[in-house]
Design a protein around this motif. Structure first.
Motif, mmCIF file in Angstrom:
data_model
loop_
_atom_site.group_PDB
_atom_site.id
_atom_site.type_symbol
_atom_site.label_atom_id
_atom_site.label_comp_id
_atom_site.label_asym_id
_atom_site.label_seq_id
_atom_site.Cartn_x
_atom_site.Cartn_y
_atom_site.Cartn_z
ATOM 1 N N GLN A 96 33.972 3.126 -17.429
ATOM 2 C CA GLN A 96 33.773 3.327 -15.989
ATOM 3 C C GLN A 96 35.069 3.111 -15.200
ATOM 4 O O GLN A 96 35.095 2.423 -14.185
ATOM 5 C CB GLN A 96 32.668 2.390 -15.477
ATOM 6 C CG GLN A 96 31.336 2.556 -16.184
ATOM 7 C CD GLN A 96 30.269 1.578 -15.704
ATOM 8 O OE1 GLN A 96 30.191 1.268 -14.515
ATOM 9 N NE2 GLN A 96 29.451 1.086 -16.629
ATOM 10 N N TRP A 97 36.140 3.709 -15.680
ATOM 11 C CA TRP A 97 37.453 3.460 -15.107
ATOM 12 C C TRP A 97 37.594 3.992 -13.683
ATOM 13 O O TRP A 97 38.117 3.307 -12.794
ATOM 14 C CB TRP A 97 38.541 4.064 -15.991
ATOM 15 C CG TRP A 97 39.929 3.783 -15.492
ATOM 16 C CD1 TRP A 97 40.835 4.679 -15.016
ATOM 17 C CD2 TRP A 97 40.567 2.489 -15.400
ATOM 18 N NE1 TRP A 97 42.006 4.048 -14.642
ATOM 19 C CE2 TRP A 97 41.854 2.702 -14.874
ATOM 20 C CE3 TRP A 97 40.173 1.197 -15.725
ATOM 21 C CZ2 TRP A 97 42.756 1.660 -14.656
ATOM 22 C CZ3 TRP A 97 41.063 0.156 -15.501
ATOM 23 C CH2 TRP A 97 42.324 0.387 -14.975
ATOM 24 N N ASN A 98 37.145 5.209 -13.440
ATOM 25 C CA ASN A 98 37.265 5.760 -12.093
ATOM 26 C C ASN A 98 36.444 4.963 -11.095
ATOM 27 O O ASN A 98 36.875 4.762 -9.944
ATOM 28 C CB ASN A 98 36.837 7.229 -12.081
ATOM 29 C CG ASN A 98 37.854 8.137 -12.760
ATOM 30 O OD1 ASN A 98 39.051 7.832 -12.789
ATOM 31 N ND2 ASN A 98 37.390 9.236 -13.324
ATOM 32 N N GLU A 99 35.271 4.495 -11.531
ATOM 33 C CA GLU A 99 34.445 3.654 -10.655
ATOM 34 C C GLU A 99 35.183 2.358 -10.304
ATOM 35 O O GLU A 99 35.123 1.881 -9.163
ATOM 36 C CB GLU A 99 33.112 3.328 -11.321
ATOM 37 C CG GLU A 99 32.156 4.491 -11.468
ATOM 38 C CD GLU A 99 32.369 5.312 -12.732
ATOM 39 O OE1 GLU A 99 31.480 6.083 -13.089
ATOM 40 O OE2 GLU A 99 33.445 5.151 -13.368
ATOM 41 N N LEU A 100 35.884 1.809 -11.286
ATOM 42 C CA LEU A 100 36.617 0.565 -11.052
ATOM 43 C C LEU A 100 37.769 0.786 -10.079
ATOM 44 O O LEU A 100 37.985 -0.022 -9.157
ATOM 45 C CB LEU A 100 37.141 0.006 -12.378
ATOM 46 C CG LEU A 100 38.008 -1.256 -12.279
ATOM 47 C CD1 LEU A 100 37.279 -2.375 -11.545
ATOM 48 C CD2 LEU A 100 38.439 -1.734 -13.668
ATOM 49 N N LYS A 101 38.514 1.856 -10.249
ATOM 50 C CA LYS A 101 39.624 2.122 -9.334
ATOM 51 C C LYS A 101 39.117 2.321 -7.900
ATOM 52 O O LYS A 101 39.711 1.806 -6.948
ATOM 53 C CB LYS A 101 40.414 3.357 -9.792
ATOM 54 C CG LYS A 101 41.202 3.143 -11.070
ATOM 55 C CD LYS A 101 42.308 4.182 -11.225
ATOM 56 C CE LYS A 101 41.764 5.588 -11.357
ATOM 57 N NZ LYS A 101 42.841 6.578 -11.561
ATOM 58 N N ASN A 102 38.032 3.054 -7.774
ATOM 59 C CA ASN A 102 37.459 3.279 -6.440
ATOM 60 C C ASN A 102 36.980 1.968 -5.820
ATOM 61 O O ASN A 102 37.118 1.752 -4.605
ATOM 62 C CB ASN A 102 36.298 4.273 -6.520
ATOM 63 C CG ASN A 102 36.762 5.687 -6.843
ATOM 64 O OD1 ASN A 102 37.905 6.050 -6.562
ATOM 65 N ND2 ASN A 102 35.895 6.484 -7.430
ATOM 66 N N LEU A 103 36.425 1.091 -6.655
ATOM 67 C CA LEU A 103 35.961 -0.210 -6.162
ATOM 68 C C LEU A 103 37.132 -1.056 -5.675
ATOM 69 O O LEU A 103 37.048 -1.717 -4.628
ATOM 70 C CB LEU A 103 35.190 -0.944 -7.257
ATOM 71 C CG LEU A 103 34.692 -2.357 -6.915
ATOM 72 C CD1 LEU A 103 33.751 -2.318 -5.713
ATOM 73 C CD2 LEU A 103 34.000 -2.992 -8.122
ATOM 74 N N ALA A 104 38.235 -1.051 -6.411
ATOM 75 C CA ALA A 104 39.413 -1.828 -6.013
ATOM 76 C C ALA A 104 39.948 -1.347 -4.672
ATOM 77 O O ALA A 104 40.301 -2.150 -3.794
ATOM 78 C CB ALA A 104 40.493 -1.725 -7.093
ATOM 79 N N ILE A 105 39.989 -0.038 -4.493
ATOM 80 C CA ILE A 105 40.445 0.528 -3.223
ATOM 81 C C ILE A 105 39.483 0.160 -2.096
ATOM 82 O O ILE A 105 39.906 -0.208 -0.990
ATOM 83 C CB ILE A 105 40.594 2.054 -3.347
ATOM 84 C CG1 ILE A 105 41.759 2.387 -4.303
ATOM 85 C CG2 ILE A 105 40.811 2.701 -1.979
ATOM 86 C CD1 ILE A 105 41.866 3.847 -4.665
ATOM 87 N N GLN A 106 38.182 0.237 -2.388
ATOM 88 C CA GLN A 106 37.170 -0.136 -1.396
ATOM 89 C C GLN A 106 37.313 -1.603 -0.990
ATOM 90 O O GLN A 106 37.228 -1.950 0.192
ATOM 91 C CB GLN A 106 35.774 0.118 -1.964
ATOM 92 C CG GLN A 106 34.638 -0.153 -0.992
ATOM 93 C CD GLN A 106 33.278 0.112 -1.622
ATOM 94 O OE1 GLN A 106 33.171 0.690 -2.706
ATOM 95 N NE2 GLN A 106 32.230 -0.311 -0.945
ATOM 96 N N CYS A 107 37.553 -2.472 -1.974
ATOM 97 C CA CYS A 107 37.735 -3.893 -1.685
ATOM 98 C C CYS A 107 38.943 -4.120 -0.780
ATOM 99 O O CYS A 107 38.884 -4.925 0.158
ATOM 100 C CB CYS A 107 37.906 -4.681 -2.985
ATOM 101 S SG CYS A 107 36.383 -4.950 -3.915
#
Length: 353
Positions: free
Chosen positions: A290-301
């Motif tokens: 789930q790498w893309n989900e993780l990157k998007n989450l980091a940006i969202q945070c």
């Protein structure tokens, strides 16, 4: 005192660097760095095949670079300065220089928000997706009792601690609440954040089930949006609760785009492994789920903290997706050691943009 610190860190970087050199020179003159140098020499002399004749020269070189290159003794060896030219050495981001740029372009008050784990949890609780509480001398024992009724087993971290030091899992089924309360209140740390345990997915736990194996995602707020640079994974060793490199954990570089581990595993003792020494899982080539989900989450945070320029996020994968473990001004040692590439210029470019 706080205002003085803030003033100093607002000074131009060359002046800050000059002041750090004076401080480090004083450390050398007063013998405050001797133990660090001796410990590093003891740890790495055999690994680097340093002969008796070379010891004095290397020690002199380490001392010089501690003062003028702002390079800590352990960094000297982990970044392999012994075999690098001066031109190559200045391309690496040392921890002291990283802090200078973070203070200059992010601000000392931003660091305070990250160092206080409870304050950071309060700001970002929806991304933690678990319960937590602050315990200090002003906390009623009933608060701990209610928390333990819901979570008989939890993790206790020093509220302003780092590197996983003094972190432990507490099982209240084996102790009374008053004994746990008194133990924590009377401990040297005094202030703790207690958190519900994270249950990671089997695929991530497979590296080392005793620790929560996390992913570091560094993000930078730039004029072109939030950028990710310098991701890596950490895994603990058998019997260890934490995965921090400073506590003996193993770290591996992750390709920022693909989420694939692109290096062997390394430790801050200079050890390297092609596979986890306990679980025997190969590092290089492993795809982080789930790498893309993780990157998007980091940006969202990062969007949640609009005044922060740089944050090193630690995430853990659970059955319900990625959850936030904590945020900090993470060093860039692990990335440079594992990738064997300097990252100073790129770091400065991103934090100044």
């Amino acid at each position: 005192m706080k205002n003085i610190v803030e003033f100093l860190y607002k000074l131009p970087i060359p002046i800050q660097r000059f002041l750090h050199r004076i401080k480090n020179l004083q450390d050398v003159i007063k013998g405050r760095t001797e133990k660090q140098i001796e410990a590093a020499m003891l740890l790495f002399a055999d690994k680097y095949n340093i002969s008796e004749d070379e010891l004095k020269r290397v020690k002199t070189d380490m001392t010089y670079y501690y003062v003028f290159g702002l390079t800590k003794p352990i960094e000297y060896f982990l970044l392999d300065f012994k075999s690098k030219s001066r031109k190559q050495r200045v391309q690496y981001m040392t921890d002291i220089e990283k802090d200078m740029y973070c203070h200059k372009y992010d601000g000392h008050r931003r660091l305070e928000a990250l160092m206080d784990k409870w304050q950071f949890f309060s700001l970002m609780s929806k991304y933690y997706k678990r319960d937590a509480m602050l315990l200090d001398k002003d906390t009623p024992i009933d608060d701990l009792k209610h928390f333990a009724e819901k979570h008989p087993k939890f993790i206790a971290k020093p509220n302003k601690g780092s590197f996983g030091a003094n972190t432990s899992i507490i099982d209240t089924s084996n102790s009374t609440i008053p004994s746990v309360y008194n133990h924590l209140i009377k401990a040297e740390c005094h202030s703790w954040i207690l958190e519900e345990l994270i249950t990671q997915t089997d695929v991530m736990a497979a590296f080392n089930p005793d620790s929560v194996n996390s992913i570091r995602i560094p993000t930078f707020r730039t004029n072109d949006g939030i950028k990710i640079f310098g991701c890596f994974m950490r895994s603990g060793r058998k019997g260890s609760v934490v995965d921090n490199a400073g506590a003996g954990g193993i770290f591996m570089k992750i390709d920022d785009e693909t989420g694939i581990i692109s290096s062997d595993g390394y430790t801050e003792k200079g050890e390297s492994y092609t596979m986890h020494p306990d679980s025997k899982i190969q590092f290089k080539g492993f795809q982080i789920p789930q790498w893309n989900e993780l990157k998007n989450l980091a940006i969202q945070c990062h969007h949640e903290l609009p005044h922060h320029k740089y944050i090193g996020w630690d995430f853990v994968l659970t059955k319900d997706g990625w959850v936030l473990m904590e945020g900090n001004w993470g060093q860039y040692l692990c990335q440079q050691v594992s990738s064997k590439e300097p990252m100073k210029n790129k770091f400065i470019q991103l934090i100044k943009n």
